[in-house]
Design a protein around this motif. Structure first.
Motif, PDB file in Angstrom:
ATOM      1  N   LEU A 134      12.964  -0.491  -9.141  1.00  0.00           N
ATOM      2  CA  LEU A 134      14.026   0.394  -8.339  1.00  0.00           C
ATOM      3  C   LEU A 134      15.467  -0.235  -8.590  1.00  0.00           C
ATOM      4  N   GLY A 135      15.691  -1.543  -8.857  1.00  0.00           N
ATOM      5  CA  GLY A 135      16.823  -2.096  -8.904  1.00  0.00           C
ATOM      6  C   GLY A 135      17.759  -2.295  -7.883  1.00  0.00           C
ATOM      7  N   VAL A 136      16.981  -2.409  -6.470  1.00  0.00           N
ATOM      8  CA  VAL A 136      17.677  -2.409  -5.324  1.00  0.00           C
ATOM      9  C   VAL A 136      17.191  -3.486  -4.471  1.00  0.00           C
ATOM     10  N   PRO A 137      18.096  -4.038  -3.356  1.00  0.00           N
ATOM     11  CA  PRO A 137      17.362  -4.862  -2.685  1.00  0.00           C
ATOM     12  C   PRO A 137      16.113  -4.604  -1.887  1.00  0.00           C
ATOM     13  N   VAL A 138      15.411  -5.300  -1.443  1.00  0.00           N
ATOM     14  CA  VAL A 138      14.164  -5.080  -0.837  1.00  0.00           C
ATOM     15  C   VAL A 138      13.696  -6.238   0.213  1.00  0.00           C
ATOM     16  N   GLY A 139      13.347  -5.725   1.350  1.00  0.00           N
ATOM     17  CA  GLY A 139      13.145  -6.706   2.409  1.00  0.00           C
ATOM     18  C   GLY A 139      11.709  -6.239   3.181  1.00  0.00           C
ATOM     19  N   ILE A 140      11.260  -7.270   3.343  1.00  0.00           N
ATOM     20  CA  ILE A 140       9.711  -7.534   3.905  1.00  0.00           C
ATOM     21  C   ILE A 140       9.706  -8.202   5.187  1.00  0.00           C
ATOM     22  N   ILE A 141       9.112  -7.640   6.269  1.00  0.00           N
ATOM     23  CA  ILE A 141       9.097  -8.212   7.554  1.00  0.00           C
ATOM     24  C   ILE A 141       7.412  -8.355   7.463  1.00  0.00           C
ATOM     25  N   HIS A 142       7.123  -9.532   7.634  1.00  0.00           N
ATOM     26  CA  HIS A 142       5.497 -10.034   7.597  1.00  0.00           C
ATOM     27  C   HIS A 142       5.134 -10.395   8.949  1.00  0.00           C
ATOM     28  N   SER A 143       4.211  -9.836   9.429  1.00  0.00           N
ATOM     29  CA  SER A 143       3.984 -10.231  10.569  1.00  0.00           C
ATOM     30  C   SER A 143       2.086  -9.969  10.799  1.00  0.00           C
ATOM     31  N   SER A 144       1.400 -11.099  10.404  1.00  0.00           N
ATOM     32  CA  SER A 144       0.219 -11.080  10.598  1.00  0.00           C
ATOM     33  C   SER A 144      -0.549 -12.190  11.008  1.00  0.00           C
ATOM     34  N   TRP A 145      -1.822 -12.245  11.249  1.00  0.00           N
ATOM     35  CA  TRP A 145      -2.749 -13.394  11.879  1.00  0.00           C
ATOM     36  C   TRP A 145      -4.113 -13.320  11.261  1.00  0.00           C
ATOM     37  N   GLY A 146      -4.394 -14.235  10.551  1.00  0.00           N
ATOM     38  CA  GLY A 146      -5.962 -14.347  10.163  1.00  0.00           C
ATOM     39  C   GLY A 146      -7.102 -14.263  11.270  1.00  0.00           C
ATOM     40  N   GLY A 147      -8.064 -13.412  10.893  1.00  0.00           N
ATOM     41  CA  GLY A 147      -9.121 -13.380  11.716  1.00  0.00           C
ATOM     42  C   GLY A 147      -8.953 -12.436  12.804  1.00  0.00           C
ATOM     43  N   THR A 148      -8.184 -11.553  12.759  1.00  0.00           N
ATOM     44  CA  THR A 148      -7.614 -10.529  13.877  1.00  0.00           C
ATOM     45  C   THR A 148      -8.241  -9.262  13.927  1.00  0.00           C
ATOM     46  N   PRO A 149      -8.868  -8.453  14.458  1.00  0.00           N
ATOM     47  CA  PRO A 149      -9.320  -7.201  14.567  1.00  0.00           C
ATOM     48  C   PRO A 149      -8.355  -6.248  14.811  1.00  0.00           C
ATOM     49  N   ILE A 150      -8.348  -4.907  14.215  1.00  0.00           N
ATOM     50  CA  ILE A 150      -7.283  -4.015  14.300  1.00  0.00           C
ATOM     51  C   ILE A 150      -6.969  -3.655  15.678  1.00  0.00           C
ATOM     52  N   GLN A 151      -7.844  -3.574  16.618  1.00  0.00           N
ATOM     53  CA  GLN A 151      -7.590  -3.297  18.061  1.00  0.00           C
ATOM     54  C   GLN A 151      -6.563  -4.197  18.792  1.00  0.00           C
ATOM     55  N   ALA A 152      -6.538  -5.601  18.137  1.00  0.00           N
ATOM     56  CA  ALA A 152      -5.404  -6.538  18.637  1.00  0.00           C
ATOM     57  C   ALA A 152      -4.163  -6.105  18.333  1.00  0.00           C
ATOM     58  N   TRP A 153      -3.829  -5.471  17.357  1.00  0.00           N
ATOM     59  CA  TRP A 153      -2.464  -4.554  16.938  1.00  0.00           C
ATOM     60  C   TRP A 153      -2.256  -3.485  17.437  1.00  0.00           C
ATOM     61  N   MET A 154      -3.152  -2.787  18.377  1.00  0.00           N
ATOM     62  CA  MET A 154      -2.850  -1.543  18.780  1.00  0.00           C
ATOM     63  C   MET A 154      -2.549  -1.733  20.353  1.00  0.00           C
ATOM     64  N   GLU A 155      -1.876  -0.848  20.809  1.00  0.00           N
ATOM     65  CA  GLU A 155      -1.401  -0.834  22.157  1.00  0.00           C
ATOM     66  C   GLU A 155      -2.453  -0.576  23.051  1.00  0.00           C
ATOM     67  N   LYS A 156      -2.213  -1.535  24.258  1.00  0.00           N
ATOM     68  CA  LYS A 156      -3.458  -1.371  25.190  1.00  0.00           C
ATOM     69  C   LYS A 156      -3.681   0.103  25.960  1.00  0.00           C
ATOM     70  N   LEU A 198       1.625   2.881  -5.446  1.00  0.00           N
ATOM     71  CA  LEU A 198       1.404   3.943  -4.510  1.00  0.00           C
ATOM     72  C   LEU A 198       2.792   4.352  -3.755  1.00  0.00           C
ATOM     73  N   ALA A 199       3.690   3.423  -3.209  1.00  0.00           N
ATOM     74  CA  ALA A 199       4.638   3.721  -2.703  1.00  0.00           C
ATOM     75  C   ALA A 199       5.694   4.147  -4.012  1.00  0.00           C
ATOM     76  N   LEU A 200       5.918   3.554  -5.332  1.00  0.00           N
ATOM     77  CA  LEU A 200       6.516   4.078  -6.279  1.00  0.00           C
ATOM     78  C   LEU A 200       6.355   5.575  -6.667  1.00  0.00           C
ATOM     79  N   SER A 201       5.029   5.957  -6.655  1.00  0.00           N
ATOM     80  CA  SER A 201       4.491   7.264  -6.910  1.00  0.00           C
ATOM     81  C   SER A 201       4.881   8.314  -5.948  1.00  0.00           C
ATOM     82  N   ASN A 202       4.506   7.721  -4.655  1.00  0.00           N
ATOM     83  CA  ASN A 202       4.685   8.777  -3.502  1.00  0.00           C
ATOM     84  C   ASN A 202       5.829   8.940  -3.016  1.00  0.00           C
ATOM     85  N   ASN A 203       6.690   7.863  -3.034  1.00  0.00           N
ATOM     86  CA  ASN A 203       8.112   7.799  -2.150  1.00  0.00           C
ATOM     87  C   ASN A 203       9.152   7.688  -3.041  1.00  0.00           C
ATOM     88  N   TYR A 204       9.003   7.260  -4.425  1.00  0.00           N
ATOM     89  CA  TYR A 204      10.247   6.711  -5.177  1.00  0.00           C
ATOM     90  C   TYR A 204      10.383   7.680  -6.447  1.00  0.00           C
TER      91      TYR A 204
END
Length: 477
Positions: free
Chosen positions: A192-214, A362-368
């Motif tokens: 794209l030739g533009v700035p890119v920012g990534i917010i990285h929030s992860s934790w090894g060994g965790t199930p998807i339900q821990a990332w979902m609202e109670k 996928l992002a380049l094909s679908n969104n850009y």
């Protein structure tokens, strides 16, 4: 009247406290070196003294945007960003100025999951990332990629802030960030030739339900997960309790405008793939509601083959197929297939560039607008029997399927006895079908591809993306 020393000290302390309370407090995510989404109304927020007028001025247009803090001191507003560029500064003024510097405008993505997303460019102990030394040592500050790494924490209540920091594109910044997310950002930035920012929030060994609202778990998955720590406050692995990672590592960022999400998770839910087919769509729906846009893209990574130390030999295969099936349940989604890059003896494959690239394709094909490659993994769509063969029809791009090697491997076929035998598989002339047969199964009833924990990929599309493992049956092991 002469004031006592103790009274003077008290007055001085009060003046100091009033001065401190007047200064705008910003969440960690809004800080030097951040990237804001281009051409968007982006959220900015923080805390000040109650009832205070907050004036925000961005250097890209020098317009003043004003709001007032509430009785609790909280305030929020939106500002319009320009096209990609920078660096800029943003001034937050409530009679005392706070300035955030070195701000870039570009593309921002939220990146989350478990250990294969967490795995940094410098690798884990004894588990490297392929070619990482080249990328770490060649990292230059002038490349407009910024990385925000979120510190691991849990909470039984939603948090307003989470410890995190933005890093510039330096060797130290690159080595500490997620390899998958970094390679994703690098491919986007180079294309794209533009700035890119990534917010990285992860934790090894965790199930998807821990990332979902109670509340989501309570309403749609009632009785399926243990929520007792919310009453007792006790758990040996609080990071696996439903909602605790959502509260601490997703909720604090929901006002921060992002283009979309990339997700690499699944191993911790592999024992219940049918449940995962309900969990992942619910998770994505939650993310989109929280960020206020039902069309925000979500791209996830399929787990890779691995020789799990368990009697159940189909865990990986069944989970990979369940993940592929969620594509039909999640609008504006895509899957980075990894059937070809797994490692038999390590659950953390070293080929993270392939993963980041495939997510970026996928992002380049679908969104850009870069729809010049076949970025989607071939997915089995239908099965029909013709005499002693089963014909599998794939959803694949116009150039069709591409077998690798002299024969297709990892195909199996079974009859009514439900016993699977290695099968001969051939790509048909139309290049979107595969013909599967075995002399040991004269009357076939089911076909599978790549269903074992460890299996070899042999079927790809013409862009080099592997086909997803699949099965036509719903038999238990």
């Amino acid at each position: 009247m002469k004031l006592s020393n103790s009274l003077l000290a008290a007055v001085a302390l009060l003046v100091c406290e009033l001065t401190l309370s007047a200064k705008v407090q910003l969440p960690d995510i809004i800080s030097d070196n951040m990237v804001l989404q281009r051409n968007a109304e982006v959220g900015l927020w923080g805390k000040a003294a109650p009832g205070r007028k907050i004036t925000v001025t961005a250097s890209w247009d020098c317009k003043k945007t004003v709001c007032k803090s509430g009785d609790d001191g909280l305030w929020s507003l939106k500002v319009q960003t320009p096209d990609a560029g920078g660096p800029y500064s943003i001034c937050f003024d409530d009679d005392e100025k706070t300035v955030v510097d070195n701000v870039l405008i570009g593309e921002v993505w939220f990146c989350s999951g478990q250990s294969n997303m967490e795995m940094p460019m410098e690798g884990f102990n004894g588990q490297p990332v392929e070619h990482s030394a080249d990328y770490i040592l060649s990292a230059k500050k002038d490349r407009p990629i910024r990385m925000c790494n979120v510190k691991k924490t849990t909470s039984l209540e939603p948090l307003d802030n989470c410890n995190c920091d933005w890093s510039e594109h330096t060797p130290d910044g690159v080595r500490r960030t997620s390899a998958t997310a970094y390679f994703f950002a690098l491919r986007l930035q180079e294309t794209l030739g533009v700035p890119v920012g990534i917010i990285h929030s992860s934790w090894g060994g965790t199930p998807i339900q821990a990332w979902m609202e109670k509340s989501l778990i309570e309403s749609e998955f009632s009785g399926e997960f243990d929520l007792s720590p919310y009453q007792t406050g006790i758990s040996n692995r609080m990071q696996n309790v439903p909602g605790t990672l959502y509260n601490a590592m997703i909720h604090p960022f929901e006002q921060y405008t992002v283009k979309g999400f990339i997700w690499y998770q699944g191993c911790s839910n592999k024992n219940n793939p049918e449940q995962y087919k309900r969990l992942q769509p619910a998770f994505v729906k939650m993310l989109r509601q929280k960020w206020g846009n039902d069309n925000r893209p979500f791209y996830f990574t399929q787990i890779a083959p691995y020789e799990y130390a368990a009697d159940y030999k189909y865990q990986a295969g069944f989970m990979m197929w369940a993940q592929a099936q969620t594509l039909d349940l999640i609008p504006m989604s895509g899957m980075a297939a990894t059937h070809d890059i797994g490692e038999m003896k390590t659950i953390h494959p070293k080929k993270k560039k392939e993963v980041g690239d495939r997510l970026a394709f996928l992002a380049l094909s679908n969104n850009y607008g870069f729809n010049v490659i076949d970025a989607k993994a071939p997915i089995a769509r239908s099965f029909r029997t013709e005499e002693n063969k089963i014909i599998v029809t794939f959803d694949v791009g116009p150039k069709g399927l591409n077998p690798i090697g002299t024969r297709l491997e990892s195909f199996e076929i079974a009859g009514e006895d439900m016993v699977f035998h290695p099968a001969r598989a051939v790509v048909c002339k139309n290049r979107n079908e595969v013909e599967v047969s075995s002399s040991a199964v004269p009357a076939p009833k089911a076909v599978r591809y790549g269903m074992h924990n460890w299996s070899k990929a042999s079927l790809f599309n013409t862009s080099g993306i592997p086909a997803s493992p699949f099965r036509s049956d719903n038999w238990s092991e």
